[in-house]
Design an enzyme around this catalytic site. Sequence first.
Site, PDB file in Angstrom:
ATOM      1  N   HIS A   1     -19.308  13.392  13.702  1.00 44.91           N
ATOM      2  CA  HIS A   1     -18.368  12.755  12.772  1.00 44.91           C
ATOM      3  C   HIS A   1     -18.923  12.916  11.353  1.00 44.91           C
ATOM      4  O   HIS A   1     -18.967  14.019  10.824  1.00 44.91           O
ATOM      5  CB  HIS A   1     -18.196  11.287  13.176  1.00 44.91           C
ATOM      6  CG  HIS A   1     -17.054  10.588  12.495  1.00 44.91           C
ATOM      7  ND1 HIS A   1     -16.117  11.233  11.733  1.00 44.91           N
ATOM      8  CD2 HIS A   1     -16.696   9.266  12.469  1.00 44.91           C
ATOM      9  CE1 HIS A   1     -15.235  10.365  11.275  1.00 44.91           C
ATOM     10  NE2 HIS A   1     -15.568   9.159  11.705  1.00 44.91           N
TER      11      HIS A   1
ATOM     12  N   ASP B   1     -16.159  19.626   6.264  1.00 47.32           N
ATOM     13  CA  ASP B   1     -17.617  19.556   6.188  1.00 47.32           C
ATOM     14  C   ASP B   1     -18.265  20.858   5.714  1.00 47.32           C
ATOM     15  O   ASP B   1     -19.431  20.854   5.317  1.00 47.32           O
ATOM     16  CB  ASP B   1     -18.201  19.208   7.568  1.00 47.32           C
ATOM     17  CG  ASP B   1     -17.640  17.914   8.120  1.00 47.32           C
ATOM     18  OD1 ASP B   1     -17.666  16.913   7.391  1.00 47.32           O
ATOM     19  OD2 ASP B   1     -17.175  17.911   9.267  1.00 47.32           O
TER      20      ASP B   1
ATOM     21  N   HIS C   1     -11.707  21.695  14.445  1.00 49.37           N
ATOM     22  CA  HIS C   1     -11.431  20.275  14.256  1.00 49.37           C
ATOM     23  C   HIS C   1     -10.553  19.801  15.392  1.00 49.37           C
ATOM     24  O   HIS C   1      -9.688  20.533  15.868  1.00 49.37           O
ATOM     25  CB  HIS C   1     -10.731  20.047  12.902  1.00 49.37           C
ATOM     26  CG  HIS C   1     -10.780  18.622  12.435  1.00 49.37           C
ATOM     27  ND1 HIS C   1      -9.928  17.654  12.936  1.00 49.37           N
ATOM     28  CD2 HIS C   1     -11.562  18.001  11.511  1.00 49.37           C
ATOM     29  CE1 HIS C   1     -10.190  16.503  12.336  1.00 49.37           C
ATOM     30  NE2 HIS C   1     -11.172  16.680  11.486  1.00 49.37           N
TER      31      HIS C   1
END
Length: 529
Positions: free
Chosen positions: A367, A463, A406
């Site tokens: 996460h 990210d 994702h």
Amino acid sequence: LAGKSDAEGREKVCAQRAASDGSTEGAGKRVQKRGGGWERAGAEARARARGGESGRARAADGMEVVECRAEALCGARRQETGRSAAGAESRPTGAQLTLSSREGSAREDVQVAVEKGGVLRAADLAKVGILSYDPGYTNTACCTSSITYIDGDRGILRYRGYDISEVAAQTSFLDVAWLLFHGELPSAEQHGELWNATVQECAEVSALRQVKDVVSALGPSAHPMGALASAVAAWGTTRPQHNPALVGSALYEDANFRASMLARAVGGFVSLAAMIFCETHGVEQVESRRRPTLPPSHRSVAGLFLHSVGMQKVPLSVVRALDVLLVLHADHELNCSTATMRQLASSGVDLYSALSGAVCALYGPLHGGATEAVLKMLAKIGDASNIPEFVSRVKRREAKMMGFGHRVYKNYDPRAKLIRGIAHQVLRDLRVDNPLLEVASALEKVALGDEFFAERKLYPNVDFYSGIIYSAIGFKPEFFPVLFALGRVSGWMAHWNEFLQDSARERKIARPRQLYTGPQLRPLLAPKL
């Protein structure tokens, strides 16, 4: 079940996919029941369903086979759409799910309504003794929400109906925090009030000796996220007047009180993040004041945080870039930490304990910790010339491609597109020559042109480039999740408020079911001594 659309091959609960001849009427879907637990049918049942055969799947081990049919889905084959229940704009409605059970010659048909958006109520399944099985809640909606809309297949993200690219370009993080919480953007007066309250809470928390002692006791070697979770919990103990367990459960029923907690949460997280940064870096925290000496252009949450850690001289473009990153991380539907926030709130616990739990959930490497993992991966690759070998290892499952793929997006993450441009701008304005940006760009180009990743719909996520920006500004990898939390606290607060203002229909304590797989009743035989 019939009446739900999902990507081919994705796990489904108690069901098989409809026949692939373009018709939904009469398409065979079978589930198997054993001792009250429901399991997916085997390969034979799946083959029968795809072939349109209407006969029963073969029963094994005493299983009872139940046939499910989706009737009259507007006479058209359902199209693949985004995963968000709120985002099922194009899904047909008016379907009826028919459950047919047979025991000997007796047959019983039960019809269950498929509601708008392709939604089947679990309570309707319970009426006929069916329990859905969905590890990770990949296809289960536990609430309705008007905060964030996601269509993963098309790469769409919206805050309260506003496209994320427009929000990032035209608003500030403080505006977004208000938007997520209240549903509309603030007026100039409301923005000013929220700013003043945020700065005031930041100043008050920075002066809390009890919280400082907790952070200091953990020392500079403690991971910043562990320190943040502890600091938030300690912060809550200094606010007994905000704890419904101490002053009464009616406290959070007051909408005005809940609204006042938004500024407290954002301001407090700014102060705690600064406190932890200074502790881990061995520098003195700049004491916040109710009216800090910030130039008007730096009066933002990002500017307040950078001021608190002694980075007052960074270019305005960098302050703005960090504020945009906070916007992009503000909310993302019911991700792991936000779901944790709502689940903890369902127990009636105080806000600070719920926030501390959400921080712990965000800490995980799957996460909020993923940004840190991306930077480590890029550093390990080292040079663009090493990318082909690295990609080959990924394909052989000998290495992991962090920052790609994702749970939600089967297209390019819209946030990643924005962050990629910000990364180049920040490095240029700071005059930083970071070779990892070149490695990241080259790796993205190779992956996007490779069928292996295209077939699996693996695209860069939020990210992938974030860590490069944080690193260029001067933050260590282990501090990245704290910056993530600084943005996500606004989403946590919005969902906390939405849950508490909801009707009794959804405001229930979270209590998922399980499928027991342990031994049945057996006698306890005491061991002979």
